[in-house]
Design a protein around this motif. Structure first.
Motif, mmCIF file in Angstrom:
data_model
loop_
_atom_site.group_PDB
_atom_site.id
_atom_site.type_symbol
_atom_site.label_atom_id
_atom_site.label_comp_id
_atom_site.label_asym_id
_atom_site.label_seq_id
_atom_site.Cartn_x
_atom_site.Cartn_y
_atom_site.Cartn_z
ATOM 1 N N UNK A 92 11.155 2.969 2.662
ATOM 2 C CA UNK A 92 10.281 3.463 1.594
ATOM 3 C C UNK A 92 9.966 4.950 1.739
ATOM 4 N N UNK A 93 9.812 5.391 2.974
ATOM 5 C CA UNK A 93 9.382 6.770 3.237
ATOM 6 C C UNK A 93 10.003 7.232 4.557
ATOM 7 N N UNK A 94 11.259 7.692 4.518
ATOM 8 C CA UNK A 94 11.996 8.020 5.741
ATOM 9 C C UNK A 94 11.362 9.088 6.638
ATOM 10 N N UNK A 95 10.521 9.937 6.093
ATOM 11 C CA UNK A 95 9.935 11.011 6.888
ATOM 12 C C UNK A 95 8.571 10.655 7.475
ATOM 13 N N UNK A 96 8.102 9.456 7.232
ATOM 14 C CA UNK A 96 6.781 9.046 7.703
ATOM 15 C C UNK A 96 6.849 8.632 9.169
ATOM 16 N N UNK A 97 6.153 9.351 10.060
ATOM 17 C CA UNK A 97 6.195 8.993 11.483
ATOM 18 C C UNK A 97 5.393 7.723 11.766
ATOM 19 N N UNK A 98 5.859 6.971 12.753
ATOM 20 C CA UNK A 98 5.239 5.698 13.114
ATOM 21 C C UNK A 98 4.967 5.685 14.612
ATOM 22 N N UNK A 99 3.788 5.187 14.980
ATOM 23 C CA UNK A 99 3.448 4.937 16.376
ATOM 24 C C UNK A 99 3.362 3.427 16.534
ATOM 25 N N UNK A 100 4.078 2.892 17.498
ATOM 26 C CA UNK A 100 4.105 1.459 17.766
ATOM 27 C C UNK A 100 3.322 1.189 19.039
ATOM 28 N N UNK A 101 2.528 0.122 19.040
ATOM 29 C CA UNK A 101 1.887 -0.278 20.288
ATOM 30 C C UNK A 101 2.102 -1.757 20.524
ATOM 31 N N UNK A 153 0.841 -1.203 0.000
ATOM 32 C CA UNK A 153 0.000 0.000 0.000
ATOM 33 C C UNK A 153 0.873 1.249 0.000
ATOM 34 N N UNK A 154 1.910 1.255 0.814
ATOM 35 C CA UNK A 154 2.802 2.409 0.874
ATOM 36 C C UNK A 154 3.654 2.531 -0.398
ATOM 37 N N UNK A 155 4.055 1.406 -0.969
ATOM 38 C CA UNK A 155 4.829 1.445 -2.223
ATOM 39 C C UNK A 155 4.013 2.082 -3.343
ATOM 40 N N UNK A 156 2.721 1.759 -3.392
ATOM 41 C CA UNK A 156 1.864 2.273 -4.459
ATOM 42 C C UNK A 156 1.624 3.771 -4.339
ATOM 43 N N UNK A 193 0.063 8.908 2.954
ATOM 44 C CA UNK A 193 -0.134 8.786 4.395
ATOM 45 C C UNK A 193 0.654 9.816 5.191
ATOM 46 N N UNK A 194 0.039 10.248 6.296
ATOM 47 C CA UNK A 194 0.672 11.196 7.207
ATOM 48 C C UNK A 194 1.304 10.487 8.399
ATOM 49 N N UNK A 195 0.858 9.238 8.666
ATOM 50 C CA UNK A 195 1.277 8.537 9.874
ATOM 51 C C UNK A 195 0.919 7.061 9.752
#
Length: 152
Positions: free
Chosen positions: A95-104, A63-66, A71-73
């Motif tokens: 794929x997207x170094x500036x994309x923030x990620x929240x892990x749970x 999905x992110x490759x396409x 996406x913002x997050x």
């Protein structure tokens, strides 16, 4: 009759006022449990977000490759069958170094703060997570551009 300062103080305590989406931000949710994806997706959409849910890491990566700028997050679970959330974060970061990620996760300290920052993880939440806590983490990350409270 309330003066202006009293009204301002009351308004400052209103959770929804301070954390309402500023635009139609698009969030990618990744969790191998369909019920969690569906529940979080519906709840965040009610708050004004656009949400795409994936139950497999490979689906999230594709999905992110396409559409890498869509996406913002990303919000992802740590414990998943194909790859864990840290491994997914590493791939997403490539794929997207500036994309923030929240892990749970249900477990505390599944990843060191240094490693987390290195792969774009900006905040960490412990399960069970209420939607309001997810919403607060989203706003913390997107509004400040700073690491979340767990990884400061």
């Amino acid at each position: 009759m309330e003066d202006h300062d009293s009204k301002a103080k009351k308004g400052a305590g209103d959770k929804n006022q301070a954390v309402t989406p500023r635009k139609r931000e698009h969030i990618l949710i990744v969790d191998d449990e369909n019920l969690i994806v569906r529940t979080v997706k519906e709840s965040l959409e009610k708050l004004g977000y656009r949400v795409t849910g994936c139950t497999q890491c490979s689906e999230a990566l594709e999905t992110l490759r396409q559409e890498p700028q869509k996406f913002d997050l990303v919000i992802t679970d740590f414990n998943m069958p194909q790859m864990n959330g840290l491994e997914l974060a590493q791939e997403l970061n490539r794929l997207h170094p500036d994309l923030p990620i929240i892990l749970y996760s249900a477990f505390h300290n599944v990843v060191s703060p240094e490693k987390a920052r290195g792969v774009g993880i900006k905040d960490y939440l412990l399960k069970p997570v209420r939607v309001e806590k997810i919403h607060q983490a989203i706003r913390r990350v997107l509004d400040s551009g700073l690491p979340g409270r767990e990884f400061v």
